[in-house]
Design a protein around this motif. Structure first.
Motif, PDB file in Angstrom:
ATOM      1  N   TYR A 140       0.834  -1.201   0.000  1.00 46.94           N
ATOM      2  CA  TYR A 140       0.000   0.000   0.000  1.00 46.94           C
ATOM      3  C   TYR A 140       0.874   1.258   0.000  1.00 46.94           C
ATOM      4  O   TYR A 140       0.630   2.196  -0.776  1.00 46.94           O
ATOM      5  CB  TYR A 140      -0.919   0.004   1.225  1.00 46.94           C
ATOM      6  CG  TYR A 140      -1.686   1.300   1.399  1.00 46.94           C
ATOM      7  CD1 TYR A 140      -2.938   1.467   0.823  1.00 46.94           C
ATOM      8  CD2 TYR A 140      -1.147   2.359   2.141  1.00 46.94           C
ATOM      9  CE1 TYR A 140      -3.643   2.657   0.969  1.00 46.94           C
ATOM     10  CE2 TYR A 140      -1.837   3.549   2.296  1.00 46.94           C
ATOM     11  CZ  TYR A 140      -3.086   3.694   1.711  1.00 46.94           C
ATOM     12  OH  TYR A 140      -3.759   4.891   1.858  1.00 46.94           O
ATOM     13  N   ASP A 172     -12.534   7.764  -3.219  1.00 48.16           N
ATOM     14  CA  ASP A 172     -12.083   6.370  -3.147  1.00 48.16           C
ATOM     15  C   ASP A 172     -10.625   6.206  -3.563  1.00 48.16           C
ATOM     16  O   ASP A 172     -10.188   5.114  -3.903  1.00 48.16           O
ATOM     17  CB  ASP A 172     -12.976   5.485  -4.030  1.00 48.16           C
ATOM     18  CG  ASP A 172     -12.925   5.881  -5.505  1.00 48.16           C
ATOM     19  OD1 ASP A 172     -12.355   6.956  -5.819  1.00 48.16           O
ATOM     20  OD2 ASP A 172     -13.447   5.125  -6.348  1.00 48.16           O
ATOM     21  N   ILE A 175      -8.719   3.765  -1.344  1.00 45.92           N
ATOM     22  CA  ILE A 175      -9.299   2.425  -1.498  1.00 45.92           C
ATOM     23  C   ILE A 175      -8.784   1.779  -2.782  1.00 45.92           C
ATOM     24  O   ILE A 175      -8.400   0.602  -2.799  1.00 45.92           O
ATOM     25  CB  ILE A 175     -10.838   2.493  -1.495  1.00 45.92           C
ATOM     26  CG1 ILE A 175     -11.347   2.803  -0.082  1.00 45.92           C
ATOM     27  CG2 ILE A 175     -11.449   1.182  -2.003  1.00 45.92           C
ATOM     28  CD1 ILE A 175     -12.853   2.970   0.018  1.00 45.92           C
ATOM     29  N   LYS A 176      -8.761   2.543  -3.864  1.00 43.28           N
ATOM     30  CA  LYS A 176      -8.289   1.998  -5.138  1.00 43.28           C
ATOM     31  C   LYS A 176      -6.811   1.620  -5.070  1.00 43.28           C
ATOM     32  O   LYS A 176      -6.382   0.621  -5.666  1.00 43.28           O
ATOM     33  CB  LYS A 176      -8.533   3.005  -6.257  1.00 43.28           C
ATOM     34  CG  LYS A 176      -9.992   3.100  -6.666  1.00 43.28           C
ATOM     35  CD  LYS A 176     -10.177   3.984  -7.879  1.00 43.28           C
ATOM     36  CE  LYS A 176     -11.629   3.951  -8.367  1.00 43.28           C
ATOM     37  NZ  LYS A 176     -11.835   4.822  -9.552  1.00 43.28           N
ATOM     38  N   GLN A 179      -6.763  -1.682  -3.249  1.00 39.75           N
ATOM     39  CA  GLN A 179      -7.258  -2.758  -4.095  1.00 39.75           C
ATOM     40  C   GLN A 179      -6.229  -3.149  -5.146  1.00 39.75           C
ATOM     41  O   GLN A 179      -6.073  -4.335  -5.468  1.00 39.75           O
ATOM     42  CB  GLN A 179      -8.587  -2.341  -4.748  1.00 39.75           C
ATOM     43  CG  GLN A 179      -9.734  -2.245  -3.751  1.00 39.75           C
ATOM     44  CD  GLN A 179     -11.000  -1.679  -4.360  1.00 39.75           C
ATOM     45  OE1 GLN A 179     -10.953  -0.866  -5.289  1.00 39.75           O
ATOM     46  NE2 GLN A 179     -12.155  -2.082  -3.832  1.00 39.75           N
ATOM     47  N   LYS A 180      -5.529  -2.180  -5.683  1.00 40.23           N
ATOM     48  CA  LYS A 180      -4.469  -2.469  -6.643  1.00 40.23           C
ATOM     49  C   LYS A 180      -3.347  -3.275  -5.997  1.00 40.23           C
ATOM     50  O   LYS A 180      -2.664  -4.065  -6.667  1.00 40.23           O
ATOM     51  CB  LYS A 180      -3.922  -1.158  -7.219  1.00 40.23           C
ATOM     52  CG  LYS A 180      -2.960  -1.353  -8.382  1.00 40.23           C
ATOM     53  CD  LYS A 180      -2.554  -0.015  -8.991  1.00 40.23           C
ATOM     54  CE  LYS A 180      -1.600  -0.231 -10.159  1.00 40.23           C
ATOM     55  NZ  LYS A 180      -1.194   1.073 -10.776  1.00 40.23           N
ATOM     56  N   GLY A 184      -8.689  -6.505  -0.021  1.00 37.95           N
ATOM     57  CA  GLY A 184     -10.080  -6.765  -0.344  1.00 37.95           C
ATOM     58  C   GLY A 184     -11.077  -6.079   0.558  1.00 37.95           C
ATOM     59  O   GLY A 184     -10.869  -4.952   1.022  1.00 37.95           O
ATOM     60  N   ASP A 185     -12.167  -6.788   0.837  1.00 36.69           N
ATOM     61  CA  ASP A 185     -13.295  -6.198   1.567  1.00 36.69           C
ATOM     62  C   ASP A 185     -12.925  -5.774   2.983  1.00 36.69           C
ATOM     63  O   ASP A 185     -13.443  -4.761   3.483  1.00 36.69           O
ATOM     64  CB  ASP A 185     -14.454  -7.194   1.622  1.00 36.69           C
ATOM     65  CG  ASP A 185     -15.095  -7.412   0.253  1.00 36.69           C
ATOM     66  OD1 ASP A 185     -14.873  -6.574  -0.638  1.00 36.69           O
ATOM     67  OD2 ASP A 185     -15.809  -8.427   0.083  1.00 36.69           O
ATOM     68  N   VAL A 188     -11.414  -2.378   2.727  1.00 33.30           N
ATOM     69  CA  VAL A 188     -12.414  -1.362   2.388  1.00 33.30           C
ATOM     70  C   VAL A 188     -13.269  -1.025   3.601  1.00 33.30           C
ATOM     71  O   VAL A 188     -13.509   0.151   3.912  1.00 33.30           O
ATOM     72  CB  VAL A 188     -13.293  -1.845   1.216  1.00 33.30           C
ATOM     73  CG1 VAL A 188     -14.422  -0.844   0.950  1.00 33.30           C
ATOM     74  CG2 VAL A 188     -12.456  -2.038  -0.044  1.00 33.30           C
TER      75      VAL A 188
END
Length: 247
Positions: A140, A172, A175-176, A179-180, A184-185, A188
């Motif tokens: 991240y 977002d 968040i993106k 996710q990259k 996952g959930d 988020v």
């Protein structure tokens, strides 16, 4: 008439002295061992792993005797310069840590949110702490550094105190990035529910007590703050050398 007993019930003086001497020696040994243990506890240096705030935000061996700390904020452009240089020289950086037995820790904060009400500082840091929960802090962190550079800083936006500020960041955005990086959930939901806010608040509060601006560095007796946007790997290495007392 019964004869008076001539048996002496008192211990032999020689034996008595031997017991007394043995007790004195035993007590002396115990005192010496206790004293040695106290001295050892006062003089022994804890391993770097015992001093970290968040083990997920480290790189290097936790058994290392040396701890290198960087206090930072993702929305601090000069912090990002240092971190991007490290990212671009990752193999050299980790090899240096291994060779010199150093554990490197990023102590990420929302310092700018607290200090100057930077609106994106807190959200970026929450994303990092949520990523750390899932064991993907570095994915991240490096993803965020690259995204900020590609989308803004390389275009002269948010890359210095005098440049235009980053505005209208998508809601977002972080968040993106996560996710990259394969999050996952859980990630988020962690962000949306502000699940790491207490941990982030505690880290920032501690950092505010010791950090002299952003970025701030502490490595053994070496402390400094700041990093210039024109500096590169040579300056990172100079900071590392200084903590080891190397000229």
């Amino acid at each position: 008439m019964q004869a008076e007993s001539t048996t002496n019930n008192n211990p032999n003086p020689v034996v008595k002295d031997k017991f007394r001497f043995a007790r004195v020696v035993a007590v002396a040994i115990i005192v010496a061992l206790l004293f040695a243990a106290i001295i050892a506890s006062l003089t022994s240096k804890p391993s770097a792993g015992d001093q970290v705030w968040n083990s997920e935000m480290t790189v290097g061996s936790t058994d290392s005797p040396n701890l290198y700390v960087m206090y930072t904020d993702l929305m601090c452009p000069y912090c990002d310069v240092f971190s991007r240089v490290v990212m671009d020289h990752w193999d050299e950086f980790t090899a240096y840590l291994d060779e010199h037995h150093i554990l490197f820790e990023v102590r990420l904060t929302d310092y700018l949110y607290e200090a100057v009400d930077s609106e994106y500082s807190r959200a970026s840091a929450e994303g990092a702490y949520c990523a750390a929960r899932d064991g993907k802090f570095w994915d991240y962190y490096h993803g965020a550094l690259q995204a900020l550079w590609d989308d803004y800083q390389s275009k002269g936006i948010g890359d210095s105190k005098t440049s235009p500020s980053i505005t209208n960041l998508p809601s977002d955005y972080w968040i993106k990035i996560g996710q990259k990086a394969g999050l996952g959930d859980n990630f988020v939901n962690c962000i949306k529910n502000h699940e790491v806010s207490d941990e982030l608040d505690a880290a920032t509060a501690k950092a505010l007590q010791v950090a002299n601006g952003m970025p701030s560095f502490k490595f053994n007796r070496f402390t400094t703050a700041g990093f210039d946007s024109s500096w590169g790997w040579d300056y990172v290495k100079m900071y590392l050398d200084a903590g080891l007392g190397k000229k």
